[in-house]
Design an enzyme around this catalytic site. Structure first.
Site, PDB file in Angstrom:
ATOM      1  N   LYS A 114       0.856  -1.188   0.000  1.00  0.00           N
ATOM      2  CA  LYS A 114       0.000   0.000   0.000  1.00  0.00           C
ATOM      3  C   LYS A 114       0.885   1.229   0.000  1.00  0.00           C
ATOM      4  CE  LYS A 114      -4.463   0.916   0.068  1.00  0.00           C
ATOM      5  NZ  LYS A 114      -5.547   0.093  -0.506  1.00  0.00           N
TER       6      LYS A 114
HETATM    7  P1  NAD Z   1     -13.695   7.537  -3.095  1.00  0.00           P
HETATM    8  O1  NAD Z   1     -12.767   8.653  -2.781  1.00  0.00           O
HETATM    9  O2  NAD Z   1     -14.125   7.325  -4.519  1.00  0.00           O
HETATM   10  O3  NAD Z   1     -15.043   7.690  -2.226  1.00  0.00           O
HETATM   11  C1  NAD Z   1     -15.068   7.903  -0.853  1.00  0.00           C
HETATM   12  C2  NAD Z   1     -16.472   8.342  -0.483  1.00  0.00           C
HETATM   13  O4  NAD Z   1     -16.580   8.429   0.929  1.00  0.00           O
HETATM   14  C3  NAD Z   1     -16.854   9.717  -1.038  1.00  0.00           C
HETATM   15  O5  NAD Z   1     -18.208   9.689  -1.440  1.00  0.00           O
HETATM   16  C4  NAD Z   1     -16.692  10.620   0.189  1.00  0.00           C
HETATM   17  O6  NAD Z   1     -17.495  11.787   0.118  1.00  0.00           O
HETATM   18  C5  NAD Z   1     -17.152   9.680   1.275  1.00  0.00           C
HETATM   19  N1  NAD Z   1     -16.719  10.082   2.607  1.00  0.00           N
HETATM   20  C6  NAD Z   1     -15.506  10.501   3.011  1.00  0.00           C
HETATM   21  N2  NAD Z   1     -15.539  10.809   4.326  1.00  0.00           N
HETATM   22  C7  NAD Z   1     -16.805  10.549   4.748  1.00  0.00           C
HETATM   23  C8  NAD Z   1     -17.465  10.670   5.986  1.00  0.00           C
HETATM   24  N3  NAD Z   1     -16.821  11.121   7.063  1.00  0.00           N
HETATM   25  N4  NAD Z   1     -18.766  10.308   6.051  1.00  0.00           N
HETATM   26  C9  NAD Z   1     -19.417   9.855   4.961  1.00  0.00           C
HETATM   27  N5  NAD Z   1     -18.851   9.725   3.763  1.00  0.00           N
HETATM   28  C10 NAD Z   1     -17.554  10.078   3.654  1.00  0.00           C
HETATM   29  O7  NAD Z   1     -13.028   6.228  -2.501  1.00  0.00           O
HETATM   30  P2  NAD Z   1     -13.358   4.709  -2.848  1.00  0.00           P
HETATM   31  O8  NAD Z   1     -12.395   4.254  -3.878  1.00  0.00           O
HETATM   32  O9  NAD Z   1     -14.811   4.546  -3.072  1.00  0.00           O
HETATM   33  O10 NAD Z   1     -12.923   3.999  -1.492  1.00  0.00           O
HETATM   34  C11 NAD Z   1     -13.777   3.941  -0.354  1.00  0.00           C
HETATM   35  C12 NAD Z   1     -13.249   2.891   0.592  1.00  0.00           C
HETATM   36  O11 NAD Z   1     -13.196   1.643  -0.076  1.00  0.00           O
HETATM   37  C13 NAD Z   1     -11.842   3.115   1.145  1.00  0.00           C
HETATM   38  O12 NAD Z   1     -11.770   2.572   2.449  1.00  0.00           O
HETATM   39  C14 NAD Z   1     -10.968   2.290   0.216  1.00  0.00           C
HETATM   40  O13 NAD Z   1      -9.750   1.910   0.820  1.00  0.00           O
HETATM   41  C15 NAD Z   1     -11.885   1.107   0.009  1.00  0.00           C
HETATM   42  N6  NAD Z   1     -11.608   0.324  -1.192  1.00  0.00           N
HETATM   43  C16 NAD Z   1     -11.635   0.889  -2.435  1.00  0.00           C
HETATM   44  C17 NAD Z   1     -11.403   0.099  -3.542  1.00  0.00           C
HETATM   45  C18 NAD Z   1     -11.517   0.635  -4.948  1.00  0.00           C
HETATM   46  O14 NAD Z   1     -11.399  -0.161  -5.888  1.00  0.00           O
HETATM   47  N7  NAD Z   1     -11.778   1.917  -5.144  1.00  0.00           N
HETATM   48  C19 NAD Z   1     -11.083  -1.265  -3.383  1.00  0.00           C
HETATM   49  C20 NAD Z   1     -11.050  -1.792  -2.101  1.00  0.00           C
HETATM   50  C21 NAD Z   1     -11.319  -0.994  -1.011  1.00  0.00           C
END
Ligand code: NAD
Length: 427
Positions: A114
């Site tokens: 990571k």
């Molecule tokens: P992203 O940046 O596209 O979306 C994050 C979302 O969370 C946004 O809508 C943001 O407004 C919201 N957010 C942030 N703080 C918040 C809060 N305090 N309350 C409510 N909503 C809040 O990110 P993502 O890629 O969707 O990733 C989200 C999670 O999923 C992370 O933990 C990431 O590590 C995990 N993840 C992502 C992927 C991927 O393929 N994108 C894969 C595995 C895990």
């Protein structure tokens, strides 16, 4: 062996300690050998870089970034790079640790890695973001490569940034190297279906969980925290393809509730036209993030950031199934309460593994220069997620434990087997 030879490593922080405890709970259940346990508790490599970025006004600002490889026994490290003001070594190391188990639970030939940069990317211009991305990638490049460590997008990084990373690496080594990062644009070595993959995986395992609990997903209600990549695709696929009703979603700007079900395509369109947030959406009533997490729904999907469900919130959670779209959204104390209440938790290392699985497909396609169509990708993803959900569920029953511990057992078993066969060089 004397004690002093073993326990002298520096603790990495509270999140990493929580992750280690999840691992230890499973390791103890399967009587994992001390040697392997000690090895797997710690990241193999940690790199911190301080690097300069020229701002548009001519000033130079220093940034800090990290790349961590937790374990590479099963193959090259794999894991995203995050841009966020709260990025720190504890968080990056924890996410790398989870990636080892996520890749193993999906039986992918990867270890866990990571990375992250402590930055608010929304405060940078496009050119500053590009300069920061290219400089950071050059700084960590000696650890990176298609057979060494393959980064991907995470919070606040996307396909455009992956294209810059791929180009930077390729310029530095003098060879266009598509397989060095995943999550690239589809016309530049990316894979069909990568953008939706994590959300699709969340939907697939939610359906499997409903099934084993004797619920019909078409009659379920769903609340989703986070409406970014994971949350919005999960919402779209769970509702459109599996027929569940999404009654609430939230993001950093607040939440929206509609008991009759939200129109997800319309909400995505609204978000895209309103600076990426859902605040003010007219198709529902406002709801706070806390109220969303404690709604009386069947399925709750935390898909924002870590530590969203705390002890205090857990006491009021009414969902029957929690699908951890985000990494580490449930604190250890909260999990205890949720399990006592009989809530079925599909842990992050399984629930959000759809993303890394299609990243693996992307890497394989890049290495072969032969690209698959979307139907193929969706079919393969579903087959693998259903198979590993089944494996974890069977293990949960066998060890009379919870799904997180069962997922760790499946994963540890696979990584430990690789470590045993490879040995501890030099012997
Ligand atoms: P992203 O940046 O596209 O979306 C994050 C979302 O969370 C946004 O809508 C943001 O407004 C919201 N957010 C942030 N703080 C918040 C809060 N305090 N309350 C409510 N909503 C809040 O990110 P993502 O890629 O969707 O990733 C989200 C999670 O999923 C992370 O933990 C990431 O590590 C995990 N993840 C992502 C992927 C991927 O393929 N994108 C894969 C595995 C895990």
């Amino acid at each position: 062996m004397e004690e002093r030879h073993l326990n002298h490593l520096e603790p990495l922080g509270p999140l990493y300690e929580m992750a280690q405890n999840q691992f230890l709970k499973a390791a103890e259940l399967i009587d994992l050998e001390e040697n392997i346990k000690n090895f797997l508790l710690w990241p193999q490599k940690i790199l911190t870089v301080h690097f300069p970025v020229m701002l548009d006004d001519g000033r130079v600002q220093m940034f800090v970034g990290y790349r961590v490889q937790h374990n590479t026994a099963r193959g090259p490290a794999k894991g995203g790079i995050r841009y966020h003001p709260n990025v720190n070594l504890d968080e990056v190391a924890s996410l790398a640790f989870w990636m080892t188990w996520k890749c193993a639970v999906m039986n992918l030939p990867y270890g866990g890695g990571k990375g992250g940069v402590k930055v608010d990317p929304y405060k940078l211009s496009e050119r500053e973001l590009e300069r920061l991305s290219r400089r950071f990638f050059s700084e960590i490049q000696f650890m990176i490569g298609p057979n060494k460590d393959i980064p991907a997008p995470d919070v606040n990084t996307n396909s455009k940034i992956m294209a810059w990373y791929m180009d930077t690496y390729s310029m530095n080594v003098g060879v266009t190297t598509l397989g060095v990062v995943t999550g690239k644009p589809v016309d530049l070595g990316g894979s069909a279906g990568r953008a939706e993959a994590t959300g699709r995986g969340v939907a697939i395992v939610a359906n499997e969980a409903a099934d084993v609990l004797g619920m019909d997903i078409r009659n379920t209600t769903v609340a989703i925290q986070g409406f970014g990549n994971v949350g919005s695709y999960a919402a779209k696929i769970i509702s459109e393809e599996y027929g569940a009703k999404i009654v609430a979603v939230s993001d950093i700007s607040g939440g929206i509730y509609n008991a009759d079900g939200l129109d997800i395509d319309d909400l995505i369109k609204y978000r895209d036209e309103n600076d990426g947030v859902i605040k003010g959406y007219p198709g529902g009533e406002p709801i706070s993030n806390r109220d969303l997490l404690t709604l009386d729904v069947d399925i709750l999907v935390p898909a924002a950031l870590e530590n969203a469900i705390t002890e205090d919130i857990a006491r009021d959670v009414r969902a029957k199934i929690i699908v951890e779209g985000a990494n580490g959204p449930t604190t250890a104390e909260a999990e205890k309460i949720l399990l006592e209440k009989g809530i079925f938790i599909i842990p992050d290392i399984l629930a959000n593994a759809g993303g890394v699985t299609v990243s693996y497909f992307e890497w394989v396609q890049d290495l072969q220069s032969f690209f698959w169509d979307i139907d193929d990708i969706r079919k393969k993803l579903k087959k693998m997620m259903v198979r590993e959900f089944g494996e974890v569920y069977k293990t949960m029953k066998k060890f009379k434990t919870d799904m997180r511990t069962a997922a760790y057992i499946v994963a540890i078993d696979r990584v430990a087997s690789a470590v045993r066969k490879r040995g501890y060089y030099p012997m």
